[in-house]
Design a protein around this motif. Sequence first.
Motif, PDB file in Angstrom:
ATOM      1  N   LYS A 101       0.809  -1.215   0.000  1.00 26.85           N
ATOM      2  CA  LYS A 101       0.000   0.000   0.000  1.00 26.85           C
ATOM      3  C   LYS A 101       0.845   1.269   0.000  1.00 26.85           C
ATOM      4  CE  LYS A 101      -3.996   1.980   2.319  1.00 26.85           C
ATOM      5  NZ  LYS A 101      -5.018   1.742   3.340  1.00 26.85           N
TER       6      LYS A 101
ATOM      7  N   PRO B 166      -1.829   6.543  -0.228  1.00 31.15           N
ATOM      8  CA  PRO B 166      -1.262   5.242  -0.588  1.00 31.15           C
ATOM      9  C   PRO B 166      -0.863   5.216  -2.061  1.00 31.15           C
ATOM     10  CG  PRO B 166      -3.609   5.038  -0.081  1.00 31.15           C
ATOM     11  CD  PRO B 166      -3.222   6.461   0.169  1.00 31.15           C
TER      12      PRO B 166
ATOM     13  N   GLN C   6      -4.049   1.364  -4.400  1.00 33.96           N
ATOM     14  CA  GLN C   6      -5.382   1.363  -3.800  1.00 33.96           C
ATOM     15  C   GLN C   6      -5.738  -0.046  -3.300  1.00 33.96           C
ATOM     16  OE1 GLN C   6      -7.030   4.238  -3.281  1.00 33.96           O
ATOM     17  NE2 GLN C   6      -5.188   5.161  -4.143  1.00 33.96           N
ATOM     18  N   GLU C   7      -6.758  -0.113  -2.467  1.00 33.43           N
ATOM     19  CA  GLU C   7      -7.172  -1.383  -1.863  1.00 33.43           C
ATOM     20  C   GLU C   7      -7.460  -2.459  -2.909  1.00 33.43           C
ATOM     21  OE1 GLU C   7      -7.144  -2.137   1.362  1.00 33.43           O
ATOM     22  OE2 GLU C   7      -6.485  -0.123   1.876  1.00 33.43           O
TER      23      GLU C   7
ATOM     24  N   VAL D  80      -4.152  -3.882  -4.094  1.00 37.30           N
ATOM     25  CA  VAL D  80      -3.552  -4.684  -3.019  1.00 37.30           C
ATOM     26  C   VAL D  80      -4.264  -6.027  -2.927  1.00 37.30           C
ATOM     27  CG1 VAL D  80      -3.204  -4.831  -0.516  1.00 37.30           C
ATOM     28  CG2 VAL D  80      -2.709  -2.689  -1.724  1.00 37.30           C
TER      29      VAL D  80
END
Length: 138
Positions: free
Chosen positions: A86, A107, A110-111, A114
Amino acid sequence: MEERVQAFRVVLPSGTRYWTVVDADYVVVQEADRFLRETRLARGRAETTTKAYAEGVSLFLRWCEATGRDWKTAAREMGLFMLWLKWTPGRGGKRASVVVPGPGSKPVRQEIRVNKVVTAVRMFLLSAYKPTCTGGYT
């Protein structure tokens, strides 16, 4: 395995293409290649799937190298890998083995990215540790 592992495109004599992971000397990382070949050739997944998986596995192997972890036992610290993903800029350079995000930092991944990388890594680790008929793992 050298520090700069990376995803690498392979074209077989048949014309079939898939992606693998190579080290800094362009030597194939055997465990990753076995997983990626099986994903493409035996399971019939798309070339783009092996590309995404190879990129994810190469990030995981870079993190292991940068932090002095053995990839075979690093799964228990997946949360630290996710944190590294991240916040570590670019391709996870040498100076970024310790991640210290500051207030207001954004970050670098991004989620959703990840999560896709972690999915690829989990698939790789599952394929590397298949149960044997004696009750152990390969």
